[in-house]
Design an enzyme around this catalytic site. Sequence first.
Site, mmCIF file in Angstrom:
data_model
loop_
_atom_site.group_PDB
_atom_site.id
_atom_site.type_symbol
_atom_site.label_atom_id
_atom_site.label_comp_id
_atom_site.label_asym_id
_atom_site.label_seq_id
_atom_site.Cartn_x
_atom_site.Cartn_y
_atom_site.Cartn_z
ATOM 1 N N VAL A 87 -0.862 -64.764 56.440
ATOM 2 C CA VAL A 87 -1.856 -64.764 57.504
ATOM 3 C C VAL A 87 -3.033 -65.651 57.106
ATOM 4 O O VAL A 87 -3.552 -65.551 55.996
ATOM 5 C CB VAL A 87 -2.353 -63.335 57.788
ATOM 6 C CG1 VAL A 87 -3.508 -63.350 58.786
ATOM 7 C CG2 VAL A 87 -1.208 -62.474 58.315
ATOM 8 N N TYR B 186 4.235 -62.932 46.302
ATOM 9 C CA TYR B 186 2.856 -63.398 46.321
ATOM 10 C C TYR B 186 2.231 -63.568 44.939
ATOM 11 O O TYR B 186 1.399 -64.457 44.745
ATOM 12 C CB TYR B 186 1.983 -62.422 47.123
ATOM 13 C CG TYR B 186 2.362 -62.312 48.575
ATOM 14 C CD1 TYR B 186 2.472 -63.439 49.375
ATOM 15 C CD2 TYR B 186 2.610 -61.074 49.154
ATOM 16 C CE1 TYR B 186 2.813 -63.343 50.720
ATOM 17 C CE2 TYR B 186 2.944 -60.962 50.499
ATOM 18 C CZ TYR B 186 3.054 -62.099 51.273
ATOM 19 O OH TYR B 186 3.393 -61.991 52.598
ATOM 20 N N LYS C 158 -11.211 -59.897 55.586
ATOM 21 C CA LYS C 158 -12.299 -60.796 55.971
ATOM 22 C C LYS C 158 -11.958 -61.459 57.308
ATOM 23 O O LYS C 158 -11.096 -62.327 57.377
ATOM 24 C CB LYS C 158 -12.512 -61.862 54.897
ATOM 25 C CG LYS C 158 -12.880 -61.299 53.532
ATOM 26 C CD LYS C 158 -12.970 -62.405 52.503
ATOM 27 C CE LYS C 158 -13.262 -61.873 51.111
ATOM 28 N NZ LYS C 158 -13.303 -62.940 50.092
ATOM 29 N N GLY D 48 -4.210 -57.175 48.599
ATOM 30 C CA GLY D 48 -4.078 -55.751 48.352
ATOM 31 C C GLY D 48 -3.387 -55.464 47.032
ATOM 32 O O GLY D 48 -3.797 -54.577 46.267
ATOM 33 N N GLU E 79 -6.600 -66.093 58.300
ATOM 34 C CA GLU E 79 -7.554 -65.419 59.185
ATOM 35 C C GLU E 79 -8.424 -66.390 59.976
ATOM 36 O O GLU E 79 -8.777 -66.141 61.122
ATOM 37 C CB GLU E 79 -8.452 -64.470 58.377
ATOM 38 C CG GLU E 79 -7.740 -63.248 57.811
ATOM 39 C CD GLU E 79 -7.461 -62.174 58.861
ATOM 40 O OE1 GLU E 79 -7.747 -62.392 60.053
ATOM 41 O OE2 GLU E 79 -6.941 -61.108 58.477
ATOM 42 N N SER F 292 -6.969 -71.453 48.613
ATOM 43 C CA SER F 292 -7.425 -70.951 49.906
ATOM 44 C C SER F 292 -6.419 -71.290 50.994
ATOM 45 O O SER F 292 -6.115 -72.458 51.248
ATOM 46 C CB SER F 292 -8.786 -71.569 50.251
ATOM 47 O OG SER F 292 -9.085 -71.378 51.621
ATOM 48 N N ARG F 293 -5.903 -70.260 51.667
ATOM 49 C CA ARG F 293 -4.980 -70.487 52.781
ATOM 50 C C ARG F 293 -5.659 -71.273 53.901
ATOM 51 O O ARG F 293 -5.033 -72.114 54.556
ATOM 52 C CB ARG F 293 -4.499 -69.156 53.348
ATOM 53 C CG ARG F 293 -3.877 -68.218 52.355
ATOM 54 C CD ARG F 293 -3.647 -66.852 53.002
ATOM 55 N NE ARG F 293 -3.490 -65.814 51.996
ATOM 56 C CZ ARG F 293 -3.405 -64.536 52.267
ATOM 57 N NH1 ARG F 293 -3.463 -64.139 53.529
ATOM 58 N NH2 ARG F 293 -3.264 -63.642 51.300
ATOM 59 N N ARG G 217 3.677 -51.488 55.040
ATOM 60 C CA ARG G 217 4.383 -50.960 56.210
ATOM 61 C C ARG G 217 5.883 -51.240 56.162
ATOM 62 O O ARG G 217 6.652 -50.584 56.870
ATOM 63 C CB ARG G 217 3.793 -51.551 57.481
ATOM 64 C CG ARG G 217 3.846 -53.070 57.564
ATOM 65 C CD ARG G 217 3.213 -53.582 58.846
ATOM 66 N NE ARG G 217 3.903 -53.111 60.013
ATOM 67 C CZ ARG G 217 3.494 -53.348 61.263
ATOM 68 N NH1 ARG G 217 2.402 -54.036 61.476
ATOM 69 N NH2 ARG G 217 4.187 -52.905 62.292
ATOM 70 N N LYS H 75 -16.700 -68.025 56.808
ATOM 71 C CA LYS H 75 -16.397 -69.005 55.754
ATOM 72 C C LYS H 75 -14.963 -69.488 55.874
ATOM 73 O O LYS H 75 -14.634 -70.615 55.464
ATOM 74 C CB LYS H 75 -16.677 -68.417 54.368
ATOM 75 C CG LYS H 75 -15.886 -67.151 54.017
ATOM 76 C CD LYS H 75 -14.567 -67.428 53.338
ATOM 77 C CE LYS H 75 -13.794 -66.143 53.093
ATOM 78 N NZ LYS H 75 -12.475 -66.389 52.489
#
Length: 339
Positions: A285, A55, A114, A19, A287, A260-261, A38, A197
């Site tokens: 997170v 980040y 995603k 974001g 996903e 890539s996490r 938030r 993916k």
Amino acid sequence: MYMSDPEQSILVMGAGAWGTALAIALARNGRPVALWGRDAARQAQLQDSRENRRYLPDAVFPSSLRVVASLDELTEIPIRHIIMAVPCAGLEEALQLADQHFDLQRTGVCLACKGLAAGSHQLNHELVAERVGDIPVAVLSGPSFARELAAGLPTAVTIASPNADHAADLQACLHGDILRIYTHDDVVGVEIGGAIKNVMAIAAGIADGLGFGANTRTALITRGLAEIMRLGVAMGGRAETFMGLAGLGDLVLTCTDDQSRNRRLGLALARGDNLETASAGIGQVVEGARTAAMALALAEKFKVSMPITEQVEAVIASREDPRTAVQTLLNREPKAELE
């Protein structure tokens, strides 16, 4: 570069890496952007430092990027588009907040998360329709790492919507010097490509973590694409969608680069970490960890075979060790490639 009424802003909901990167890129296009998160204390830190040090260190916020902790701060500001960049588990809450503060029939929403809707086996656009009704909706997906976009490196993504005018307006607003936007109308295909993916990237990380090499990684990517296409087509997506940015492009990116996490989760699982330890080490997170089981439920519902997803889910749930999972895939009955 698209320049419009300077009083019209884009709201990005979700101040994580993706974001924040989107907000930075859009603000660099010359458009006022509001970035909501938030956590009020953390939003205050972002505003004070004018960067997301957790980040995206060294990615300075443009002057036209406004950080907000409450959507009440934006009630007097004309919002043209709302981009949802929250984790899928937080999408419903973000939708409810947006619906309370804005006319979603006018702004619509663009989903930049995603995965699959939390607590169900819905696609995210289906959750939007169920929770806030028939509003303009689009999905943003494609090969895109937050750090590279925030650093100003060229990035190409897809925006899919059943509403061609909505997609075109988003394209005009978001397209810029380093962010190239392609439009699409296959929302189901684009969402499935972006969600599954992540599971394949976990598989690639496991294989690489076990030292199986480039041959194995390439086979996983190729057969993983076949799984994604089988499910996507069964759910109403078009086969050709999966050969584009939101399919093959995003799959290759997440399976081959340690930004890539999901790939990093696979690497950690191969080292012997459990899901909780591996996720804590990544600190964001992942996903694919929750998508695997949901994808299997969809595979059962639509009667398609997803053996890689099945083994990834078994490893995540600690029912199978990583090496046995890979061996199980290798020991499957020989078959024709196009079955």
